[in-house]
Every structure is written in C-alpha cells, then in structure tokens.
Design a protein around this motif. Structure first.
Motif, PDB file in Angstrom:
ATOM      1  N   GLY A 324       0.778  -1.246   0.000  1.00 22.12           N
ATOM      2  CA  GLY A 324       0.000   0.000   0.000  1.00 22.12           C
ATOM      3  C   GLY A 324       0.795   1.273   0.000  1.00 22.12           C
ATOM      4  N   ALA A 325       2.145   1.189  -0.073  1.00 20.11           N
ATOM      5  CA  ALA A 325       2.952   2.419  -0.087  1.00 20.11           C
ATOM      6  C   ALA A 325       2.750   3.152  -1.405  1.00 20.11           C
ATOM      7  CB  ALA A 325       4.422   2.090   0.113  1.00 20.11           C
ATOM      8  N   SER A 326       2.561   4.456  -1.337  1.00 16.66           N
ATOM      9  CA  SER A 326       2.370   5.255  -2.548  1.00 16.66           C
ATOM     10  C   SER A 326       3.721   5.672  -3.120  1.00 16.66           C
ATOM     11  CB  SER A 326       1.547   6.502  -2.226  1.00 16.66           C
ATOM     12  OG  SER A 326       2.261   7.333  -1.320  1.00 16.66           O
ATOM     13  N   LYS A 327       3.689   6.241  -4.329  1.00 17.01           N
ATOM     14  CA  LYS A 327       4.919   6.734  -4.952  1.00 17.01           C
ATOM     15  C   LYS A 327       5.532   7.861  -4.120  1.00 17.01           C
ATOM     16  CE  LYS A 327       3.602   5.613  -9.707  1.00 17.01           C
ATOM     17  NZ  LYS A 327       3.352   6.142 -11.075  1.00 17.01           N
ATOM     18  N   SER A 328       4.678   8.719  -3.577  1.00 14.49           N
ATOM     19  CA  SER A 328       5.186   9.830  -2.775  1.00 14.49           C
ATOM     20  C   SER A 328       5.856   9.332  -1.501  1.00 14.49           C
ATOM     21  CB  SER A 328       4.051  10.794  -2.423  1.00 14.49           C
ATOM     22  OG  SER A 328       3.048  10.138  -1.659  1.00 14.49           O
ATOM     23  N   THR A 329       5.360   8.209  -0.932  1.00 19.07           N
ATOM     24  CA  THR A 329       5.980   7.648   0.275  1.00 19.07           C
ATOM     25  C   THR A 329       7.403   7.192  -0.016  1.00 19.07           C
ATOM     26  OG1 THR A 329       3.820   6.901   1.085  1.00 19.07           O
ATOM     27  CG2 THR A 329       5.778   5.905   2.075  1.00 19.07           C
ATOM     28  N   ILE A 330       7.561   6.475  -1.141  1.00 20.61           N
ATOM     29  CA  ILE A 330       8.895   5.995  -1.521  1.00 20.61           C
ATOM     30  C   ILE A 330       9.805   7.176  -1.882  1.00 20.61           C
ATOM     31  CG2 ILE A 330      10.146   4.627  -3.229  1.00 20.61           C
ATOM     32  CD1 ILE A 330       7.677   2.784  -3.307  1.00 20.61           C
ATOM     33  N   PHE A 331       9.222   8.166  -2.579  1.00 23.45           N
ATOM     34  CA  PHE A 331       9.990   9.361  -2.946  1.00 23.45           C
ATOM     35  C   PHE A 331      10.497  10.071  -1.688  1.00 23.45           C
ATOM     36  CE2 PHE A 331      10.021  13.964  -3.686  1.00 23.45           C
ATOM     37  CZ  PHE A 331      10.943  14.046  -4.713  1.00 23.45           C
ATOM     38  N   ASN A 332       9.614  10.269  -0.715  1.00 23.42           N
ATOM     39  CA  ASN A 332      10.001  10.942   0.532  1.00 23.42           C
ATOM     40  C   ASN A 332      11.050  10.152   1.298  1.00 23.42           C
ATOM     41  OD1 ASN A 332       8.240  13.068   0.050  1.00 23.42           O
ATOM     42  ND2 ASN A 332       6.543  12.108   1.161  1.00 23.42           N
TER      43      ASN A 332
END
Length: 796
Positions: A324-332
C-alpha cells in the motif's frame, strides 16, 4: 543491513563535502571583503594606468580631491589616504617602536563604515594634529584609561624632531574583511610635518595619496574620467613654473585614469604593488569549479553504490508497493535518507575542521578562522546547500530506480540506470586523466622555469637596502661574499618602460632603465658583447645628488644597452649613439651587454638601458654570494639592523633574495591545488569502479559459472570482466586528450617562454589511469573467476 557499502558511500561523500566545505569557507570570506561598507557601490578609487607598464598606481596629487569636488558636480565627497612608505617611530616612555601610520581626511570616517567607539569626527576635523587609534591600540597604549585627549609622540625614523599627536577618537577594530587595514589614522592636515620641507610646492607633481571619490549620482563613467584627465592636464600646464618643463612638455599619457569601485578593489588590484591585501578572482573560480566537480563526483558515486550494490532495494520497494505504499511515500523515503546522510557528512566536516583546517589553509594560502558565533550565516547557508544536495541525490535515485520499482511484471526494465552508471564512471575517468595531464604539464613548466638560464647569477644575488656604509664594508670582508655593486635590482616583477629618443637614426623606443655602477656587470656575471664597461672614475658620488627633478647639465653620461635594444632600435653601430629622455637626460652608448631575462618568464625580453647617473642615487647594493651561505648572509644583515634598533617585523625590508616560489606563487599554488583535487577524484573514482565491478560480478555470477563448467580459464574470465573497464579508460582517454591539450595551450599562453606539449605526457597519463583501473577491479574479478561454479549453479 549492508554496513560495509553504507560506510563506503558515506566515506566517498564525506571526502567531497569536507573539501567543498573548506573551499566554501574560503570563497565566502573572500567574497565578503569590503561588503560591510554601506556606500561601497558609490565609492571609487582613482587609479593611474601608466603607459608601457605592467603595473597601475593609486597615488594621486594631494590637491586633486578638493579640486575635483569644486570642478565636477558628480563628486559629492572625497577622502584621501596616505600610507607612509616608511613606518613612523612611536615613542612610548623611554622606548620606541616603528608602526605604520595612515594620513586621512576626516571624511574617511564618513564614507567608510569604520565606526568610532569613543570621540568624535568633528573633533578630529578641527584638530590638525589629531589622531584616531584602534580599540586594541588604545588598550595597549593606555590600558583601561580614557585615551581621548591624551598625547602620542611620533617622529620619522631616527629623527630627533618629535611631533605631538592628540587622540581625538577610538575606532572599533577594523575587520579582516577590509582591504584598508590600520591602527593609527592621523589628520592629513598634519602630513607636511612628516614630509620633506619643500614638498608642498611640488604637490601637483608628486603623487602621494590614494583618492576615494563618493559618486552617488555617477551616470557616465567614461565621460567623468575624461573630465578628470582634462583637469589634471590643465592644472599641470598652468603650474609649470614650479618645475623647469614648459606646458608643451606635459606628458598627457601620464594623466590617464581608471576607477575601481570599492567592492571591486580587492579582486582587481593584482597589478597595484602598494596594496597589500588583494584577492585573485581567477583562483576563486578554479576553487568553485573544484568544489562543484567534487560534489558531482561524490553524488554520482553515492547513487551508483545505492542503486548498483543494493540489488534487493528494488524488490524491497516493490513489496512496499504491494502493501500500500504510494509513490510519494517511496519518494520521501529516498529524499529523507539522502538528506540524513548528507547531514552526517556535514557534521563530519565540522568535527574534522580542527584537524584538516590547517592543511587546507596552507594549501589555499589563507588564515581565516571558523567561528561558530561569528560565522553563523556561513554555516547556515552551507547547511542549506547540503540539504539541497541531499534532495537532488534522493530525486535522482528516485528517477533512476523508477521503472525498476513501478514496472509491471510482464515488462522489461529499462537500461537507463545501467547506462547512467557507465556514464558516471566514464566521466570520473575522463576527469582523472585530464587532471593527471594538467598536473604533469604544470609541473613541467615549473621545472622549465627553475632550470631556465636567465643570463646572470640570479640565485646568488642578494639586494641589500641600506644607508650604512659600515654594513657594506663588513659584507665585503666576508669570505662568502664574492663582490658588491651599488645599484637597483636587476630582476624585477614590476615593469616600467621609459620613452628613449635616439639621435641617429632619429627614432624612439621604450626601454627598462636600470641603475648600477661599474661593478654591476661583474656582480651579476653579465657578458659584455661589444664596447667597454662603465668608467668608474666618471661615476657620481652620493653628495652630487640633491632632491628635486631640476635638469642639471652634466654632459654626456656613459650607458650600456642590451642586444634587444640594439635590435629594436635597428642600430648598425650602436657605440657612440646619443640617447635622450626625461629621466636619463643625454647619454652615450659605450657598450652592449648580452640579453638577460630580468623579468618573470611571462614577459619577453625588453630593451634595457643601464647606467649610473640618472638623477637619483640608489641606496641599494647588489651582493654576489656563495649560495651555501644564504642563511648566514641574511642573518648577518638582519642582526646588523637589530643592533641599530630596527624592529623585527620590518627586517625583511633590509635584504631581499630571489625565490621562484614567491615570483611564481600562482603556478605553484595551482599545481598543489590540482594535486589535492586529483587525490580526491582518484579516491572517488576508485570507489565508483569497485562499486561497478561488484555490480558486474554479482549480475554475471551464473554466466561465470556456466563458462567455467564449459572450460573457460581464470584468465579468460578476468579478461571478460575487465574488458569493459579497458574500453571506458580508452574512451575517456580519447576525450580527455584534446580537451586537456586545449586547456594547457591556453594556460601556457601566459608565458612568453614555455615548455613544449610533449606527447609522452598524454601517454603517461593514459597508461597510469589504465593501470590504476585494472588494479582496482582485477581483485574483484579474480575473486569472481576463482569462485566454485557449483555455488553459482546449485539453485538452477
């Protein structure tokens, strides 16, 4: 989880950030020079660019400031500053000490931000013998007592006439970031008390004062400078009765001016000898480039290691995506990780500063000290820069790993990440080869300079400045002194050419004029190729010279000229030729000397006139000595002056010897900087190649196992793994050679006499890089080639 790789990546980043932090510190301080003056963009210093000279002069006529203020509406205010060539003697109780004093107008404290701690400008203005001292000077002289109104006794050195100066103000200590430095500021109204008695009548013909003009409404700079020149020329012609020349003899080319804005003075004064504190903008630009390249290499290596070595990273992020991790989570996450690591490197920079700071300061040639209290803005700005670097690294990691993380199972990953790694390593190799080539050529040129035969015994000559005949007599008795001659220094970094008129054929050329007696050629071991030496019996004595520039008819004076003078003047038979100029009057050539390199090798050999009756008697002696006793000679002269009461800090003025390290300081500093940068690039490149070699061997583990099962030898496996690195070195070499050749060709254009761009330098740089690359990756290749193939294939 992979602490070894993490430590290597942090180490590579730390080296670059530590180096760039010290460069940032230096550049920040340099660019802050004179930035505290609020009127810096409206204050200009007047500069006289003399024709046929490689130096400019800031000394202007004393009445010029007031005259310009009256005549030109652009001049709202002005101030003069006279820095005495010789320090004055400050008398304290029964003792005395030499100190540098500056004579200034009261407006000096209105134009510049040198704030008064005690006293007032008005009191200084109304007190002709007033003096303003610095806070630390007040503390040294008067301890905790109030210095305002107190008296200071000052005199010219060894002059019995003492002059009383009244303390009218105390200024806060002048910061190091000021081009103007001083502790004693005397009201310029009292200047004549310290100068020659007849000076005042020559004030329109003898330059003395640095002139600062306050021009807040300046519109046309060129038009203003033209008006200044016209004012000076007109004044000289109108006052020509003070000297023996007529209005038609005024040399208008000597009245051409330039202006330096206050905030540009520091980086635009390399050719102004009188200014002690000066910067080098070209060196600053090189340092900034070094810092940027170091950071780029460190960033690229960090990304290579994080993406290339941690093969499970993409799978880790894929699992997070499924959870469930979003792209923004991985980016951050990538951004925060890289910023934390960058901050760790910044902390390491601060912790290692006391250890590395002295080495960097010696390398760059500065003495700035880092203070957590006073340099808060510097540290804050660099910390923001570090956070920005961390953000860029994280953003690039995200871009390069995007398809590996977010790709669908049935799609093929892009080769962008792998290509980027190859390009980064290729760029590092290119930069390393280029630096090696540049270092070799800079070193080759410095060696060429050292070994160049300049035509006289330059390393065996010392120049002694003295009025004491006993000192010279004692020197002549020393066993290590070969010969003594009276005259000016032959080797000089400041070039000034005088216009010389030749009688027959009628022509005019420009030449360097050197004073020296009949022993001068022997001291310097200069060859006389034609004619005879100067006749010692015809040379004047010291008492024959008096102050002033009035023409005295002494008849024809004997001179020597060099071969370049004969060539340039096209003299078929130079002996007996009559020469004339405003400086040497009428002289006759009696001999021709062999050309010598009397200036740094940036310059071509100039025509030279050599003699000893040029309206001035030099208190300089040239000493030929045994080079093994150089220190003994220097110590003897300095001890003589110490016994005469000369202060320790001015002893360097008594004797001067040739040292190519001082003359070619910029070139030596460039070589040392390139060497330091090359070590940084080498280390980062090695880490990058180790990372890539690990990545290659890990990705080809199964291929290596299959090849070994099918009979491939260790040698063949190692060749397969190393061939890519050989190709990268070859490509980097092909690109680096023409670029380095062009860069070195442009750099060598600074020299009139230079070394050749030998082919072997390029070949040596390429071979050295290839050996380093193979040694770095071969160990990992050998480990992979000798591994048991069963371990690689047992899961298949």
């Amino acid at each position: 989880r992979n602490y070894k790789i993490y430590a290597i990546s942090i180490l590579g980043m730390s080296i670059a950030i530590i180096a760039s932090f010290h460069i940032y510190h230096f550049v920040y301080k340099e660019l802050s020079t004179d930035a505290f003056h609020t009127k810096r963009k409206d204050i200009y210093r007047l500069v006289n660019k003399r024709p046929n000279s490689n130096i400019r002069n800031t000394e202007t006529y004393l009445p010029l400031g007031e005259f310009l203020k009256d005549k030109l509406p652009e001049v709202e205010n002005y101030c003069r500053a006279i820095v005495n060539d010789e320090p004055l003697e400050l008398h304290i109780n029964e003792s005395s000490q030499l100190e540098p004093f500056i004579f200034v107008d009261p407006s000096f404290f209105e134009l510049f931000n040198f704030s008064l701690k005690n006293g007032s400008i008005e009191k200084f203005r109304s007190t002709p013998n007033g003096i303003v001292i610095s806070e630390k000077t007040a503390k040294n002289l008067f301890l905790d007592e109030n210095p305002i109104g107190r008296t200071i006794l000052v005199s010219r050195y060894k002059n019995p006439k003492k002059i009383e100066l009244q303390v009218t103000g105390v200024i806060n200590n002048i910061p190091k970031s000021s081009t103007i430095q001083g502790n004693y500021f005397i009201n310029i109204s009292g200047f004549y008390n310290f100068s020659r008695s007849e000076y005042k009548k020559f004030e329109w013909f003898e330059g003395e004062a640095d002139l600062y003009l306050y021009l807040p409404h300046l519109r046309d700079k060129e038009s203003f400078l033209k008006s200044v020149s016209e004012v000076v020329i007109m004044q000289q012609k109108n006052n020509s009765h003070f000297v023996s020349m007529g209005p038609e003899d005024v040399d208008e080319s000597m009245c051409q001016f330039e202006m330096q804005r206050l905030d540009n003075i520091y980086f635009n004064s390399s050719d102004i000898p009188k200014q002690q504190k000066k910067g080098d903008l070209q060196f600053i630009n090189i340092l900034v480039l070094v810092a940027l390249l170091s950071l780029f290499l460190a960033m690229s290596n960090y990304i290579i290691m994080n993406l290339g070595l941690n093969l499970n990273r993409a799978n880790e992020f894929k699992i997070r995506r499924f959870l469930g991790a979003s792209k923004s989570t991985i980016f951050n996450q990538l951004i925060i990780e890289s910023q934390i690591n960058a901050v760790i490197c910044f902390i390491l920079s601060l912790l290692t500063y006391p250890i590395i700071g002295k080495l960097i300061a010696e390398l760059l040639g500065f003495d700035y000290q880092l203070s957590l209290l006073n340099d808060g803005m510097l540290l804050l700005s660099y910390f923001i820069l570090i956070l920005t670097i961390g953000f860029i690294i994280g953003f690039l990691e995200f871009l390069l790993s995007y398809k590996s993380i977010f790709i669908k199972d049935n799609e093929t990953p892009s080769s962008l990440s792998w290509l980027s790694k190859k390009l980064m390593i290729g760029f590092q190799l290119f930069l390393f080869i280029s630096l090696i080539i540049c270092i070799l050529f800079v070193g080759k040129q410095i060696t060429f300079i050292q070994k160049k035969d300049v035509g006289f015994n330059i390393r065996k000559i010392a120049s002694v400045s003295t009025q004491y005949e006993p000192l010279i007599n004692e020197l002549e008795s020393k066993s290590y002194v070969n010969a003594v001659a009276r005259g000016q220094k032959l080797f000089r970094t400041k070039i000034h050419l005088e216009k010389i008129k030749i009688d027959k054929p009628t022509t005019e050329i420009e030449a360097i004029i050197v004073q020296g007696d009949a022993d001068y050629l022997g001291v310097h071991n200069i060859e006389l190729v034609l004619g005879k030496n100067l006749n010692a019996s015809k040379l004047p004595k010291a008492e024959d010279f008096k102050y002033g520039r009035n023409k005295i008819n002494r008849g024809f004076v004997e001179v020597l000229v060099n071969e370049e003078f004969v060539r340039k003047a096209n003299l078929k038979n130079p002996l007996g030729t009559i020469l004339k100029s405003n400086y040497i009057l009428e002289v006759v050539i009696v001999g021709v000397i062999k050309d010598v390199y009397s200036t740094p090798l940036y310059n071509k050999i100039q025509p030279m006139v050599f003699g000893f009756d040029f309206q001035g008697y030099p208190n300089l002696y040239q000493i030929s000595f045994d080079e093994k006793h150089k220190e003994e000679l220097i110590n003897f002269v300095q001890e003589f002056y110490i016994n005469k009461g000369f202060p320790q800090k001015y002893l360097h003025l008594a004797i001067d010897t040739y040292d190519y390290k001082d003359i070619y300081k910029k070139e030596i500093q460039l070589k040392r900087l390139l060497q330091a940068f090359t070590i940084i690039v080498l280390f980062i490149t090695l880490l990058g190649m180790i990372a890539i070699s690990l990545f290659i061997t890990e990705s080809k583990t199964k291929e290596i196992g299959i090849r070994k099962v099918n009979g491939a030898t260790i040698k063949e496996i190692m060749f397969m793994l190393n061939i890519d690195f050989i190709k990268w070195v070859g490509i980097a070499f092909v690109i680096a050679c023409p670029i380095a050749y062009y860069a070195m060709s442009k750099w060598l254009e600074n020299f009139a006499y230079k070394t050749s761009l030998s082919w072997w330098v390029f070949a040596l740089a390429g071979l050295f890089t290839l050996i380093i690359a193979l040694l770095t990756v071969s160990w990992q290749s050998w480990r992979a080639a000798t591994r048991n193939p069963v371990e690689a294939l047992r899961d298949e």
